[in-house]
Design an enzyme around this catalytic site. Structure first.
Site, short mmCIF file in Angstrom:
data_model
loop_
_atom_site.label_atom_id
_atom_site.label_comp_id
_atom_site.label_asym_id
_atom_site.label_seq_id
_atom_site.Cartn_x
_atom_site.Cartn_y
_atom_site.Cartn_z
N GLN A 179 37.49 -2.13 19.07
CA GLN A 179 38.34 -1.19 19.08
C GLN A 179 38.67 -0.40 20.32
OE1 GLN A 179 37.94 1.11 14.82
NE2 GLN A 179 35.77 0.37 15.78
N ASP A 229 38.40 -0.69 27.11
CA ASP A 229 37.70 -0.65 28.41
C ASP A 229 37.59 -2.12 28.94
OD1 ASP A 229 35.78 -1.62 26.84
OD2 ASP A 229 35.01 0.50 26.71
N HIS A 271 42.88 -3.00 19.50
CA HIS A 271 43.69 -1.93 20.25
C HIS A 271 44.15 -2.35 21.37
CE1 HIS A 271 41.43 0.66 17.03
NE2 HIS A 271 42.71 0.16 16.38
N CYS A 308 55.58 -13.03 34.79
CA CYS A 308 54.58 -14.46 34.41
C CYS A 308 54.63 -15.35 35.89
CB CYS A 308 55.12 -15.44 33.47
SG CYS A 308 54.05 -16.68 32.93
N THR A 346 30.57 3.11 16.17
CA THR A 346 32.24 3.65 15.66
C THR A 346 32.04 4.49 14.52
OG1 THR A 346 34.05 2.54 14.78
CG2 THR A 346 31.88 1.29 14.52
N SER A 347 32.73 5.36 14.36
CA SER A 347 33.02 6.25 13.47
C SER A 347 33.52 5.65 12.03
CB SER A 347 33.75 7.50 13.68
OG SER A 347 35.17 7.39 13.97
N ASN A 394 25.16 4.38 14.32
CA ASN A 394 25.97 5.32 14.92
C ASN A 394 25.28 6.84 14.81
OD1 ASN A 394 28.82 5.86 16.06
ND2 ASN A 394 28.97 7.19 14.12
N VAL A 434 22.97 3.50 20.45
CA VAL A 434 23.28 2.34 20.09
C VAL A 434 22.30 1.36 21.16
CG1 VAL A 434 24.72 0.32 20.34
CG2 VAL A 434 25.42 2.52 19.29
#
Length: 467
Positions: A114, A117, A134, A167, A210-211, A235, A253
């Site tokens: 998700q 970065d 995302h 492009c 992740t939540s 988590n 983690v």
């Protein structure tokens, strides 16, 4: 997370729960859970990792919902956190590199992230084994042919907007768009389809940092559970999916994954950052006694692209002491001089790096010859980068430089030369038994919160907040 990304997002009043308390398993319980997780991985036939912002906080990237997350501080009326380094210089952490090693070993089959970065790609996870649900702040896509471009600078826009670049395929030339979703953007099928496929195939899904609050992404792991697979959640905060988990671990983690790798007897590989630049030399085609030439140091991604890791360039002329040295601070870095055509010479280019690089500078010895005797070559970018990485690991230093290719300009006299430079080297050697400073590993960086389970038909729709 890039603070700029948070500012670019459309305003949304309901962002769900933020700033929840962090939970930590007791040391003896944690060690037992780490060993249990390692055994589950060892026994798995189709392992999938599902990652959130918690795996990147140790890389200097703030999360959104943790105790010091961006949205948490905004709701409290406090100043936003300061990033430890520029976003474009963030490097894969221990967990990123461990996952890359497990993929290389054939254990990890797919990664669903998700995060925007781009650190999974940098770590070495193949693009075909990665779904960036995302988007990626460093990836553009052609709106016509679908070709992807991974940049070393943060793309300026979000929300699938045109970036102003085109492009590079001569048969296309379509407009490029960013790939990062805003609140109302639908998750792209190119990412969702393989993610959904691998979740259905998975006999083990590990959710890391992740939540599990962002719909529809957070419901993907349940596809494995419904098919008889096992769900593991690592988590520091509670998630709406905790009751579905076969194993629930409340710990940092990185600490958990370090322990798993130790138990499985796998080393966590170091990360070597290699950046590229282009040096171009142009001069008049008329063979006069003197030639007015121009030297340009710029990005390999195009003349108008940023070169974020270089702060300044110093140019000197050891063979021509009468030529004035130059100190260049404005991008693109340009140098112009007039010299005799008949005498080849060298230019020493000292590239001074900005924040986030592990060495302060490197020096290029650039030859200038107007007699068309310059050798053109193509060493292969992948081969050059692999050689530089091996050299950096052998010497335990960065700053190694190698040319990738030198080509002739198409419409004027001159050459383009691309260089690869080792700018950073990061090793991850601590084990789970060693003390690790607290890191906010709390949550995924995306929007919304889920407190009830949604039906499968919701998968692929827009991201949303549920109550």
């Amino acid at each position: 997370m890039s603070l700029g990304y948070a500012e670019k997002l459309s305003y949304r009043e309901d962002i769900g729960n933020v700033g929840m308390s962090e939970l930590f398993d007791p040391p003896h319980t944690l060690q037992a859970k780490i060993e249990e997780l390692a055994k589950l991985i060892e026994e798995s036939k189709h392992l999938v990792a599902f990652t959130g912002a918690g795996i990147s906080t140790s890389c200097g990237i703030p999360d959104f919902r943790g105790p010091t997350g961006i949205w948490t501080l905004q709701r409290q009326g406090k100043p936003l956190p300061k990033a430890d380094m520029p976003f474009h210089r963030a490097m894969p952490g221990l967990t990123h590199m461990a996952l890359a090693e497990l993929e290389k070993a054939g254990i990890l089959k797919f990664v669903i992230s998700q995060n925007i970065d781009g650190l999974h790609l940098r770590s070495g996870i193949p693009r075909e084994k990665l779904a960036e649900l995302h988007g990626n702040s460093f990836r553009e896509i052609c709106s016509s042919c679908g070709k992807e471009y991974v940049r070393d600078f943060e793309v300026e826009t979000i929300g699938l907007k045109e970036t102003g670049r085109r492009c590079s395929d001569l048969n296309c030339g379509g407009k490029l768009k960013d790939t990062v979703l805003d609140w109302e953007d639908a998750l792209p099928s190119k990412e969702m389809n393989p993610a959904e496929k691998h979740c259905k195939m998975a006999d083990l899904i590990i959710c890391l940092g992740t939540s599990l609050q962002i719909t529809p992404a957070c419901n993907l792991p349940l596809k494995s559970v419904r098919g008889g697979g096992k769900l593991v959640i690592v988590n520091l905060q509670p998630t709406p999916k905790d009751k579905k988990a076969a194993l629930l671990i409340h710990a940092q983690v990185d600490k958990v994954i370090a322990g798993v790798m130790q138990f499985l007897n796998y080393k966590i590989p170091p990360f070597v950052r290699v950046d590229c630049i282009q040096v171009s030399l142009s001069y008049p085609s008329k063979k006069k006694r003197y030639a007015k030439w121009k030297l340009r140091i710029s990005s390999v991604h195009g003349n108008n692209a940023a070169l974020p890791f270089i702060k300044s360039v110093e140019a000197s002329f050891p063979d021509r002491p009468h030529l004035k040295s130059a100190f260049l601070t404005d991008q693109p870095f340009k140098l112009q001089r007039e010299t005799l055509r008949s005498k080849p010479f060298r230019v020493f280019l000292k590239l001074n790096f900005g924040n986030g690089c592990d060495c302060s500078s490197v020096q290029l010895d650039y030859p200038i010859d107007f007699q068309d005797t310059i050798e053109y070559f193509e060493h292969g970018k992948g081969n050059v980068i692999e050689t530089l990485r091996n050299r950096a690991l052998e010497d335990a230093t960065c700053g190694h430089v190698s040319p990738i290719q030198r080509k002739q300009m198409l419409h004027s006299k001159g050459t383009y030369t691309d260089y690869a430079i080792v700018t950073s080297l990061v090793r991850h050697e601590y084990m789970a038994s060693e003390p690790i400073s607290p890191i906010s590993n709390g949550t995924t960086e995306k929007r919304g919160i889920e407190s009830i389970e949604v039906e499968e038909e919701d998968l692929g729709k827009r991201m949303k907040v549920e109550s």
